[in-house]
Design an enzyme around this catalytic site. Structure first.
Site, PDB file in Angstrom:
ATOM      1  N   GLY A  30      -2.436   2.046  -7.967  1.00 27.15           N
ATOM      2  CA  GLY A  30      -3.252   1.510  -6.868  1.00 27.15           C
ATOM      3  C   GLY A  30      -3.482   2.570  -5.806  1.00 27.15           C
ATOM      4  O   GLY A  30      -3.140   2.397  -4.648  1.00 27.15           O
TER       5      GLY A  30
ATOM      6  N   GLU B  58       1.713   1.218  -3.397  1.00 25.87           N
ATOM      7  CA  GLU B  58       1.633   0.443  -2.160  1.00 25.87           C
ATOM      8  C   GLU B  58       1.040  -0.928  -2.450  1.00 25.87           C
ATOM      9  O   GLU B  58       0.353  -1.508  -1.619  1.00 25.87           O
ATOM     10  CB  GLU B  58       0.768   1.194  -1.140  1.00 25.87           C
ATOM     11  CG  GLU B  58       1.028   0.757   0.289  1.00 25.87           C
ATOM     12  CD  GLU B  58      -0.185   0.901   1.170  1.00 25.87           C
ATOM     13  OE1 GLU B  58      -1.004   1.810   0.963  1.00 25.87           O
ATOM     14  OE2 GLU B  58      -0.316   0.059   2.066  1.00 25.87           O
TER      15      GLU B  58
ATOM     16  N   GLU C 268       1.252  -8.902  -4.481  1.00 27.22           N
ATOM     17  CA  GLU C 268       0.341  -7.986  -5.192  1.00 27.22           C
ATOM     18  C   GLU C 268       0.988  -7.507  -6.491  1.00 27.22           C
ATOM     19  O   GLU C 268       0.604  -6.483  -7.044  1.00 27.22           O
ATOM     20  CB  GLU C 268      -0.087  -6.824  -4.282  1.00 27.22           C
ATOM     21  CG  GLU C 268      -1.046  -7.306  -3.190  1.00 27.22           C
ATOM     22  CD  GLU C 268      -1.672  -6.195  -2.366  1.00 27.22           C
ATOM     23  OE1 GLU C 268      -1.619  -5.023  -2.772  1.00 27.22           O
ATOM     24  OE2 GLU C 268      -2.206  -6.528  -1.295  1.00 27.22           O
TER      25      GLU C 268
HETATM   26  C1  LIG Z   1      -3.076  -1.544  -0.654  1.00 30.91           C
HETATM   27  S1  LIG Z   1      -4.226  -0.737  -1.722  1.00 30.91           S
HETATM   28  C2  LIG Z   1      -3.621   0.911  -1.752  1.00 30.91           C
HETATM   29  C3  LIG Z   1      -4.037   1.684  -0.586  1.00 30.91           C
HETATM   30  C4  LIG Z   1      -3.816   3.172  -0.689  1.00 30.91           C
HETATM   31  N1  LIG Z   1      -2.422   3.538  -0.566  1.00 30.91           N
HETATM   32  C5  LIG Z   1      -4.643   3.785   0.418  1.00 30.91           C
HETATM   33  O1  LIG Z   1      -4.089   4.086   1.475  1.00 30.91           O
HETATM   34  O2  LIG Z   1      -5.850   3.870   0.221  1.00 30.91           O
HETATM   35  C6  LIG Z   1      -3.804  -1.324  -3.296  1.00 30.91           C
HETATM   36  C7  LIG Z   1      -4.750  -0.850  -4.394  1.00 30.91           C
HETATM   37  O3  LIG Z   1      -4.112  -1.075  -5.633  1.00 30.91           O
HETATM   38  C8  LIG Z   1      -5.072  -1.430  -6.605  1.00 30.91           C
HETATM   39  N2  LIG Z   1      -4.293  -2.097  -7.642  1.00 30.91           N
HETATM   40  C9  LIG Z   1      -3.525  -3.204  -7.509  1.00 30.91           C
HETATM   41  N3  LIG Z   1      -2.866  -3.463  -8.645  1.00 30.91           N
HETATM   42  C10 LIG Z   1      -3.205  -2.490  -9.530  1.00 30.91           C
HETATM   43  C11 LIG Z   1      -2.827  -2.212 -10.883  1.00 30.91           C
HETATM   44  N4  LIG Z   1      -1.966  -2.986 -11.547  1.00 30.91           N
HETATM   45  N5  LIG Z   1      -3.392  -1.138 -11.471  1.00 30.91           N
HETATM   46  C12 LIG Z   1      -4.259  -0.359 -10.806  1.00 30.91           C
HETATM   47  N6  LIG Z   1      -4.648  -0.572  -9.541  1.00 30.91           N
HETATM   48  C13 LIG Z   1      -4.118  -1.617  -8.896  1.00 30.91           C
HETATM   49  C14 LIG Z   1      -6.080  -2.244  -5.842  1.00 30.91           C
HETATM   50  O4  LIG Z   1      -7.346  -2.158  -6.463  1.00 30.91           O
HETATM   51  C15 LIG Z   1      -6.072  -1.565  -4.452  1.00 30.91           C
HETATM   52  O5  LIG Z   1      -7.079  -0.598  -4.362  1.00 30.91           O
END
Ligand SMILES: C[S@@+](CC[C@H](N)C(=O)[O-])C[C@H]1O[C@@H](n2cnc3c(N)ncnc32)[C@H](O)[C@@H]1O
Length: 291
Positions: free
Chosen positions: A24, A89, A98
């Protein structure tokens, strides 16, 4: 505060030459930080629309040769090598919402070396018994401004909605800045905890018993999390006043309960079980018993 803490944890955990797996990556900021901390290579997995953005970020920061942005869900991708460090995260307002536990477990099995360091290494979910001011709560559910707007759109009078008593059993999100309307009635209880490193241990069911310390109209539980990113580096959404700066990125959910007048010394118990599927992923039953 949020990104700074995560970057501090990455600097503390990533050793020169490490392979880092991030799930993510979003904008990719943490993947860049991992390279700056000395990672030999970072696999930055992103399922959402931000994957091309992350790729541009790697180019702009001159780290495109050290970071592979992998588009897709982490459980559906495979990588050419296993990682020494995991970073994610995917921490929601209610901590586990999440899917961090499933993401970390799948990564540990398929994408990481045995004993890989994990960021976060521990995530805990906690609850506080609170009195949320009734008029404030009603406004959170139906704001007079919205009622006026809907009336204009549909030609139907919605003005009764903000005046009705709040139904219990629903969950509302409260931003930390709204917390002045919330009075804490007793100490926090632990609902769930997942440790990913150094040992693997998850407790997703609990029945904590606690005692209220203040009198009031108890009508909600306020939920918050504490994530230990690295030894001594913690992200917490604990809404209680404390010297520490709070991350402003997350809201703290309120679970509404049938309102009841309570006294100091009253004991209460929650039956808590984390249910990973479904719209309301958490279930709480609470009852105050007179001591
Ligand atoms: C809170 S955001 C992360 C923010 C990042 N640290 C930033 O500052 O830009 C969480 C991200 O995780 C992605 N995500 C959630 N679960 C996932 C998974 N199992 N595999 C890939 N991406 C995932 C979502 O699409 C989202 O963009």
């Amino acid at each position: 505060v949020r990104t700074q803490r995560l970057i501090a944890a990455i600097s503390a955990e990533v050793q020169p030459g490490d392979v880092v797996v991030e799930v993510g990556t979003g904008t990719g900021v943490l993947a860049v930080a991992a390279v700056q901390a000395g990672a030999r290579h970072v696999y930055a997995i992103e399922a959402g629309a931000l994957a091309p953005v992350a790729r541009e970020m790697m180019r702009a920061n001159g780290v495109a040769d050290r970071v592979t942005v992998v588009e897709g869900w982490s459980h559906a991708v495979s990588l050419p090598e296993r990682g020494d460090v995991f970073v994610s995260e995917t921490i929601g307002n209610a901590g586990f919402d999440e899917n961090l536990v499933a993401i970390a477990r799948d990564a540990a099995e398929r994408l990481l070396k045995p004993g890989a360091r994990m960021i976060p290494r521990r995530l805990s979910l906690r609850a506080l018994p609170v009195e949320a001011a009734a008029d404030w709560l009603a406004h959170q559910l139906f704001r007079p401004e919205s009622a006026a707007r809907w009336a204009e759109w549909y030609g139907i009078d919605f003005s009764v909605l903000p005046t009705l008593p709040v139904a219990s059993g629903s969950r509302r999100l409260v931003l930390p800045r709204g917390a002045e309307a919330v009075k804490v009635l007793g100490p926090m209880v632990d609902l769930a905890e997942a440790e990913f490193y150094p040992t693997w241990h998850t407790t997703m069911e609990s029945a904590p018993v606690a005692e209220l310390t203040l009198a009031g109209e108890w009508n909600a539980l306020q939920i918050f999390f504490e994530a230990e990113l690295s030894p001594g580096i913690v992200l917490s959404t604990d809404p209680r006043p404390a010297a520490e700066e709070k991350p402003d990125h997350w809201a703290t959910p309120l679970w509404l309960l049938p309102a009841q007048a309570v006294q100091p010394g009253q004991r209460w118990q929650i039956d808590f079980a984390w249910a990973p599927r479904g719209r309301h992923k958490l279930t709480v039953r609470a009852a105050a018993a007179t001591s």
